[in-house]
Scaffold this active site. Structure first.
Site, short mmCIF file in Angstrom:
data_model
loop_
_atom_site.label_atom_id
_atom_site.label_comp_id
_atom_site.label_asym_id
_atom_site.label_seq_id
_atom_site.Cartn_x
_atom_site.Cartn_y
_atom_site.Cartn_z
N CYS A 164 20.66 59.22 8.14
CA CYS A 164 20.03 58.21 9.00
C CYS A 164 19.86 56.86 8.31
O CYS A 164 19.39 55.91 8.93
CB CYS A 164 18.69 58.73 9.49
SG CYS A 164 18.85 60.31 10.35
N HIS A 304 11.07 52.68 9.65
CA HIS A 304 11.99 53.78 9.99
C HIS A 304 11.34 54.65 11.06
O HIS A 304 12.00 55.08 12.01
CB HIS A 304 12.31 54.59 8.74
CG HIS A 304 13.28 55.71 8.99
ND1 HIS A 304 14.58 55.47 9.37
CD2 HIS A 304 13.14 57.06 8.92
CE1 HIS A 304 15.21 56.64 9.52
NE2 HIS A 304 14.36 57.60 9.26
N GLU A 315 5.79 56.95 5.18
CA GLU A 315 6.30 55.58 5.13
C GLU A 315 5.18 54.56 5.22
O GLU A 315 5.17 53.56 4.49
CB GLU A 315 7.30 55.34 6.27
CG GLU A 315 7.85 53.92 6.28
CD GLU A 315 8.75 53.62 7.46
OE1 GLU A 315 9.40 52.55 7.43
OE2 GLU A 315 8.81 54.42 8.40
N LYS A 336 12.10 52.63 17.33
CA LYS A 336 12.65 53.91 17.81
C LYS A 336 11.83 54.46 18.97
O LYS A 336 12.29 55.35 19.69
CB LYS A 336 12.71 54.94 16.68
CG LYS A 336 13.80 54.66 15.64
CD LYS A 336 13.86 55.78 14.60
CE LYS A 336 14.89 55.51 13.53
NZ LYS A 336 14.49 54.43 12.59
N HIS A 341 16.35 57.68 18.25
CA HIS A 341 16.86 57.64 16.88
C HIS A 341 18.38 57.70 16.90
O HIS A 341 18.97 58.73 17.23
CB HIS A 341 16.29 58.83 16.09
CG HIS A 341 16.52 58.75 14.62
ND1 HIS A 341 17.31 57.78 14.03
CD2 HIS A 341 16.07 59.54 13.61
CE1 HIS A 341 17.32 57.98 12.72
NE2 HIS A 341 16.58 59.02 12.45
N PHE A 402 18.14 62.15 5.65
CA PHE A 402 18.24 63.48 5.06
C PHE A 402 19.07 63.38 3.77
O PHE A 402 20.08 62.68 3.73
CB PHE A 402 18.94 64.45 6.01
CG PHE A 402 18.05 65.00 7.10
CD1 PHE A 402 16.73 64.63 7.23
CD2 PHE A 402 18.57 65.92 8.01
CE1 PHE A 402 15.93 65.15 8.24
CE2 PHE A 402 17.77 66.45 9.02
CZ PHE A 402 16.45 66.06 9.14
#
Length: 414
Positions: A164, A304, A315, A336, A341, A402
């Site tokens: 991502c 994010h 975050e 998002k 996403h 990831f």
């Protein structure tokens, strides 16, 4: 010491769940609209999948591309080419030596629809019916190969894969191509086309997707106490990067300067972020240092923030740790909540949002946050856009993936 050129953004292109181009997408984001909707198929019922919605494209490729083109491209490449055509035109179709023109377009998953469709064809109809173009369509560098052909880029075409964080890392690499003297102009960004029953089933099995089937538009809820996972999206975001000198020489309109790139890796877990946000802080700190800025210079962060129970706060704490008391003046947006996403396309689209936020001095809103998490120690822009004010402004765009990939980009007003 050799002079390091400034890198500016002169063109923007996108196709997203909010619109078929950048102006439509941006106006929908400022209006706080959601691109998530119930899927018009029987996948969930037929395959026993727990989720029956996603943030699918607002405008389908077949509405804007000739059929012969569509037939030889995986959707991930189709989206990238559509966004590239808009970005290139938006930049004024720069007259650049092909050997000084680069392309960097990434995807987190690649041509998965082609792969799975070809497997179905092989099983059901035999090897002779598998399309000869299958390999060029499914390879993860297919989108950048088509973009390279589209603009005639000969300085290098690259497809970095970092889940991502792929789209943001692609833009970071494009910046470095210009800084190193390898290119004057780079077309960079990310794309993803993974709205297919297998990825949806797999993400649902890992319990990372929201299961709000009765309320798709309200399902992506970053920082809300009731958040329960992300909404799968699709689309592409492409920017035209240019050395400031090259842009100035041709009288190009400049949206913003991309002045900082920060990268790190967690070395912690394949899918979970490191709990203290160590790698995220490191990426942001490196981006600030690269830009020559301090915490006090940042006025906006595009987070994010996927809407997962654990990731959002890691975050948020990392941003607070990095910026300290200066975080109190920062307008935090989690877009998002509207787009879903986009996986490998997310960082690129959110870079476009960050650039436009600075260009128009307006932070986009975060929607669906009716009960903010009490542990969120940041100023979240909720429901309506917020002016960013006059004077020099800088913003951070965060993308994490990831595998422990962390990418932070710094943009500045010009």
């Amino acid at each position: 010491m050799s002079h390091r050129p400034d890198v500016v953004v002169t063109g923007l292109g996108a196709t997203t769940p909010l619109g078929g181009d950048v102006p439509t997408t941006w106006s929908a984001a400022l209006a706080g609209r959601s691109g998530a909707r119930t899927l018009e198929n029987d996948w969930a019922e037929k395959h026993g999948i727990a989720v029956n919605f996603a943030a699918s494209l607002a405008v389908r490729p077949e509405d804007v591309m000739p059929r012969p083109e569509i037939k030889r491209m995986d959707p991930s490449a189709q989206y990238a080419v559509i966004a590239t055509r808009e970005a290139w035109a938006d930049a004024g179709a720069p007259d650049v030596d092909p050997e000084r023109l680069g392309a960097v377009v990434s995807s987190g998953i690649g041509g998965i629809q082609t792969t799975l469709d070809a497997w179905d064809t092989l099983r059901e109809r035999g090897g002779r019916r598998v399309l000869p173009m299958t390999i060029p369509m499914l390879m993860p560098n297919s989108p950048v190969a088509y973009v390279e052909l589209e603009v005639g880029a000969q300085a290098g075409a690259h497809a970095l894969v970092s889940a991502c964080a792929s789209g943001a890392e692609a833009i970071g690499y494009g910046i470095e191509m210009i800084r190193s003297g390898r290119a004057d102009v780079v077309v960079a960004g990310g794309t993803e086309a993974s709205i297919h029953p297998l990825p949806i089933a797999a993400f649902a099995a890992s319990r990372t997707l929201s299961t709000r089937n009765d309320d798709p538009a309200g399902a992506s809820r970053p920082y809300d106490t009731t958040r329960d996972g992300f909404v799968l999206g699709e689309g592409a975001g492409i920017v035209v990067l240019e050395s400031a000198e090259h842009a100035r020489a041709r009288g190009a309109r400049v949206y913003a300067r991309l002045s900082g790139v920060g990268l790190s890796s967690d070395a912690y877990h394949l899918t979970s972020p490191e709990p203290a946000g160590r790698g995220q802080v490191a990426a942001m700190r490196r981006a600030l240092a690269d830009a020559g800025l301090t915490a006090a210079d940042i006025h906006h962060v595009n987070a994010h923030a996927t809407s997962t129970t654990v990731g959002d706060l890691i975050e948020a704490r990392a941003v607070r740790e990095l910026l300290g008391s200066a975080a109190d003046q920062v307008a935090l947006s989690a877009t998002k909540s509207m787009t879903g996403h986009l996986l490998g396309g997310a960082g690129a689209l959110e870079t476009i949002f960050t650039v436009l936020a600075l260009h128009e001095r307006t932070a986009p809103p975060t929607i669906n946050v009716s009960d903010p998490d009490p542990e969120l120690d940041l100023d979240l822009v909720r429901d309506a856009p917020r002016p960013l004010g006059d004077g020099p402004r800088a913003a951070l765009n965060n993308s994490f993936g990831f595998g422990g990939h962390n990418v932070a980009l710094v943009a500045q007003t010009v």
